[in-house]
Write an enzyme that holds these catalytic residues in place. Structure first.
Site, short mmCIF file in Angstrom:
data_model
loop_
_atom_site.label_atom_id
_atom_site.label_comp_id
_atom_site.label_asym_id
_atom_site.label_seq_id
_atom_site.Cartn_x
_atom_site.Cartn_y
_atom_site.Cartn_z
N ASP A 156 53.91 21.21 -9.15
CA ASP A 156 55.25 21.83 -9.13
C ASP A 156 55.81 22.03 -10.53
OD1 ASP A 156 55.14 21.52 -6.30
OD2 ASP A 156 55.73 19.43 -6.57
N LYS A 188 53.77 26.68 -12.12
CA LYS A 188 52.53 27.42 -12.41
C LYS A 188 52.61 28.86 -11.93
CE LYS A 188 49.85 24.32 -10.34
NZ LYS A 188 50.67 23.12 -10.29
N GLY A 208 51.69 25.36 -3.15
CA GLY A 208 52.74 26.30 -2.78
C GLY A 208 53.17 27.07 -4.01
N HIS A 209 52.86 28.34 -4.05
CA HIS A 209 53.25 29.16 -5.20
C HIS A 209 54.20 30.26 -4.74
CE1 HIS A 209 49.34 28.06 -7.54
NE2 HIS A 209 50.19 27.07 -7.45
N GLN A 263 48.15 21.86 -7.64
CA GLN A 263 48.62 20.48 -7.85
C GLN A 263 48.70 20.18 -9.35
OE1 GLN A 263 45.74 20.57 -5.30
NE2 GLN A 263 47.40 21.29 -4.02
#
Ligand code: IMP
Length: 430
Positions: A13, A16, A40-41, A224
């Site tokens: 988080d 990225k 999650g992006h 991650q």
């Protein structure tokens, strides 16, 4: 020609998504090499919001090849859903712009169920996983009983693999008080999904080797963060893959010489989701303020992230273990308005001062942060696009971070907008 690896240098988080998107415009190929749909992006492009968890970020940009490497664990049903969602947003996805390594291991519904059953088991310390079956799928991969993408092409192989897998899982499930798996239903599910996945299946190592020879630029997109690495993270409160930059090579089938630049993404403070040690965590108003200003909620699970001051000990360590060439520092603007900032510069462990994160979990939990204080700034840094736009105290903070982590800042991101970035070193420069 440069190939760039982007990895998170904290607990994930770090922001990225924006950096990978920025770099993907300059790359020909974007490849995922570990993790799965636990990532999650969020990408914001021309006002449109795209949420990705499994597909490489390059997919939303035309003319790029997106690759899911063998280091990833792939939930084929999730893949189909994510592809359909993006298609509904007008993103073109086909077998020419998406490749999946044939030797990628699958996440099955039983993996998610096992993940959640273990997390819910009374008396067992929770890891705080995303519940997506990541750990159990990697266990089956190294246990040599996984079903891999290539297996889907042959019905007899699927049946053989399922029998081997269920011999293990049904025994495990009995112990957990779960019903045995319905073998025929699972085989039917796999037969049904196979034609939706197989068109993308390729020998990715070969495609990428040829692409490198042809001078294409590859962006390796990590998920991650380094402190969730299964070997070097805060074990056992980690994910089940290697999240360090070295994995980029093995996770797609290229050698380490394919990597020219490692960009570590670093948030200007620290956050983590899930359980586990976090020495610089704040339980006061400052922590709350970081969470609110930084919108620190998980993209995948919606969980509130734990927040704390910047921990230079951790980032110095992860820059070393990932061989980071330069960092992209994100979310500096979240620190605007703090009168005083603290940076963790060492730990006190059982009365002694140490300058690295010890390996043993109980020692990690006993580490007390040693802080250095820095003057904050009242001006806004949001949207700054050059050093001249930054207040002196903010520049001092950034310079001190570089000194402490022994790694230079290559990029500085000052808002979610892609152009609100100060570029110091272009990772793709020859
Ligand atoms: P798992 O990857 O679902 O097994 O979860 C293991 C640990 O990694 C938990 O602490 C999760 O919160 C954390 N984790 C997994 N994926 C991400 C991510 O994309 N960002 C931040 N933390 C993550």
């Amino acid at each position: 020609m440069a190939n760039v690896v982007v990895v998170g240098a904290q607990w994930g988080d770090e922001g990225k998504g924006k950096i990978v998107d920025w770099l993907s415009e300059r790359a020909d190929i974007v490849a995922r090499f570990q993790g799965g749909h636990n990532a999650g992006h969020t990408l914001v492009i021309d006002g449109a919001v795209y949420k990705l968890s499994l597909l490489p970020s390059g997919i939303v940009r035309g003319g790029k090849l997106s690759v899911i490497g063998n280091g990833v664990v792939l939930d084929p049903w999730h893949l189909v859903t994510e592809v359909e969602k993006l298609r509904a947003q007008g993103v073109e996805i086909n077998e020419d712009n998406l490749l999946i390594a044939e030797n990628t291991s699958l996440i099955l519904p039983l993996h998610g169920e096992l993940d959640r059953a273990r997390e819910g088991a009374v008396g067992v310390a929770k890891i705080g996983t995303t519940g997506r079956g990541i750990g159990p799928a990697y266990e089956d991969k190294v246990g040599r009983r996984a079903i891999r993408v290539a297996d889907l092409a042959d019905e007899a192989t699927v049946e053989l693999r399922v029998d081997r897998l269920l011999a293990h899982h049904d025994a495990l499930r009995r112990g957990l008080g779960l019903e045995p798996i319905d073998r025929d239903a699972l085989i039917a599910q796999l037969k049904e999904i196979a034609p939706k996945v197989l068109p993308y299946a390729k020998p990715v190592w070969k495609v990428l080797t040829d692409a490198r020879r042809a001078g294409k630029r590859i962006l390796f997109e990590g998920a991650q963060g380094a402190l969730l690495d299964v070997d070097f993270g805060t074990y056992p409160f980690v994910t089940s893959s290697n999240t360090l930059a070295g994995q980029a090579a093995t996770g797609v089938g290229l050698g380490p010489t394919a990597i020219d630049f490692v960009l570590g993404i670093v948030k200007a403070y620290t956050t983590r989701v899930g359980e586990g040690p976090f020495a610089a965590e704040l339980h006061d108003e400052d922590g709350q303020r970081l969470g609110e200003r930084g919108h620190e909620f998980g993209t995948v699970t919606g969980r509130k992230r734990r927040c704390g001051w910047f921990d230079a000990v951790l980032v110095r360590q992860t820059c070393a273990t990932s061989g980071v060439s330069g960092i992209a520092l994100t979310k500096l603007d979240v620190l605007d308005g703090f009168k005083t900032l603290k940076i963790c510069v060492g730990y006190e462990l059982d009365g002694a001062r140490i300058d690295y994160l010890p390996t043993a979990a109980d020692q990690q939990a006993r580490c007390k942060p040693i802080y250095e204080e820095m003057e904050g700034w009242s001006e806004s840094t949001e949207g700054a696009r050059s050093w001249a736009d930054l207040p002196g105290a903010a520049i001092k903070y950034v310079r001190r971070i570089e000194e402490l982590i022994q790694c230079p800042v290559a990029m500085l991101s000052t808002s979610p907008e892609r152009d609100d970035t100060i570029l110091v070193t272009d990772p793709f420069a020859d």
